[in-house]
Design an enzyme around this catalytic site. Structure first.
Site, short mmCIF file in Angstrom:
data_model
loop_
_atom_site.label_atom_id
_atom_site.label_comp_id
_atom_site.label_asym_id
_atom_site.label_seq_id
_atom_site.Cartn_x
_atom_site.Cartn_y
_atom_site.Cartn_z
N GLY A 235 -10.83 6.06 -17.84
CA GLY A 235 -11.38 7.36 -18.21
C GLY A 235 -11.02 8.43 -17.21
N TYR A 236 -11.08 8.07 -15.93
CA TYR A 236 -10.70 9.03 -14.88
C TYR A 236 -9.22 9.37 -14.98
CZ TYR A 236 -10.09 11.07 -10.23
OH TYR A 236 -9.78 11.91 -9.19
#
Length: 368
Positions: free
Chosen positions: A219-220
């Site tokens: 996600g990052y």
């Protein structure tokens, strides 16, 4: 954060196998276009990995200029604020907690503090309205605030927190401030990305992890790729109004409150601290102080060498070269972090930048 729902907290050590499987599942998206034309060419800035923000701004006069720096009260943002003020700029620092920011910015004059929550669309609009009401041009917008590798969290709209905070919030802020950027007649918008963009492209079919298993690092990485594509898309749309976009990797800097969930074991395994818990500083391998990390932010925001340019990703106070294949030396999933210089071509692809821009307009309802 407002209206959030914490759904899951990751244990990094227990999830290594699952993380590796998730990353392997994205390998088909790492295929690159070897024939893609790109402005990603180093220009010989004269600065390097060890340069500080004070070094790169030493001969710059920003008197009469106005800058907005999200997250400008701590870590990289604080050093960016300090450097821009040292050159004479008025700096506006919008934050979730103004009282905390005042304590951290005490002693730096010429800084205005305002309220902003990047997870709250109404808060973004309210800040933009207040700034636009002043009638001031906005010469520099630094999108620096961010979160990293957090447990699965969603905003009130259901959007995944890292994508919402790191990308969508800054997208809405930048587009809402567009009239002020246009008035500057030479504005720069700087998006703080990261080497972690190597971990994931933007997964357009499921950017908010609604149908795939959530992984904090993926996600990052997706949000950091989005930061780069946003700079490309903004530059395409802003060039006619002399609004130019840049993105960058500042380095591996700890102690910035970016990810309070990062464990001491993780920091030691990746060579970010020694066995005594002391920070390891080695700029050539990307391990930097906040002053060194902020230098590329400030260089992108102010360097005369970048006049007439835009839409590029930078590292170590230089435009990064384009990579045409995924570098397997980057493997935060199994405890190895190396930071080879270069940007993945999926992160600077103009067609993907257009696709992300369209998606971001759809998700935020904000347009230029």
């Amino acid at each position: 954060m407002t209206a959030i729902r914490v759904e899951q907290k990751l244990d990094e050590r227990a999830c290594i196998a699952r993380k590796a499987r998730g990353r392997r599942g994205l390998q088909h998206l790492f295929k690159e276009k070897s024939d893609m034309t790109s402005p990603q060419q180093p220009i010989g800035s004269g600065f390097g990995a060890a340069s500080t923000a004070a070094d790169v701004i030493k001969r710059t006069d920003l008197s009469g200029r106005t800058a907005v720096v999200t997250g400008g009260h701590s870590g990289l943002g604080l050093e960016t604020t300090r450097a821009l003020r040292s050159a004479g700029a008025t700096v506006v620092v919008p934050v979730r907690s103004p009282d905390r920011a005042r304590d951290m910015l005490r002693g730096i004059d010429g800084v205005e503090i305002d309220q902003l929550d990047l997870m709250d669309p109404a808060s973004i609009d309210a800040f933009a309205d207040r700034f636009l009401a002043t009638g001031r041009p906005l010469d520099i917008l630094v999108n620096s605030a961010g979160i990293q590798n957090v447990p699965l969290t969603r905003d009130a709209r259901g959007y995944e927190a890292q994508f919402a905070t790191n990308h969508l919030g800054h997208f809405q802020l930048s587009t809402r401030l567009w009239p002020a950027l246009r008035r500057a007649r030479g504005a720069r918008v700087v998006s703080v990305s990261a080497w972690a963009h190597h971990l994931s492209p933007v997964v357009f079919d499921d950017p908010n992890f609604e149908r795939r298993e959530y992984d904090g690092w993926l996600g990052y990485g997706q949000s950091k790729t989005a930061n780069i594509l946003f700079a490309v898309g903004l530059d395409q749309r802003g060039e006619a109004d002399d609004i130019r976009g840049f993105s960058l990797h500042p380095g591996l800097i700890i102690g910035t409150n970016l990810s309070p969930w990062t464990t001491p074991e993780y920091l030691r395994a990746n060579g970010l601290v020694d066995e005594h818990g002391n920070r390891v500083i080695d700029p050539q391998s990307g391990r930097k102080t906040a002053e060194q990390g902020a230098s590329t932010i400030v260089w992108c925001a102010t360097a005369p060498q970048l006049d007439g340019m835009g839409g590029v990703y930078c590292e170590n106070n230089e435009i990064s070269p384009l990579l045409t294949s995924h570098d397997e030396s980057i493997d935060v999933m199994t405890g190895r972090v190396e930071t080879p210089v270069g940007v993945m071509s999926y992160a600077v692809d103009p067609q993907l930048a257009d696709r992300l821009w369209d998606l971001s307009e759809q998700l935020t309802g904000s347009k230029v």
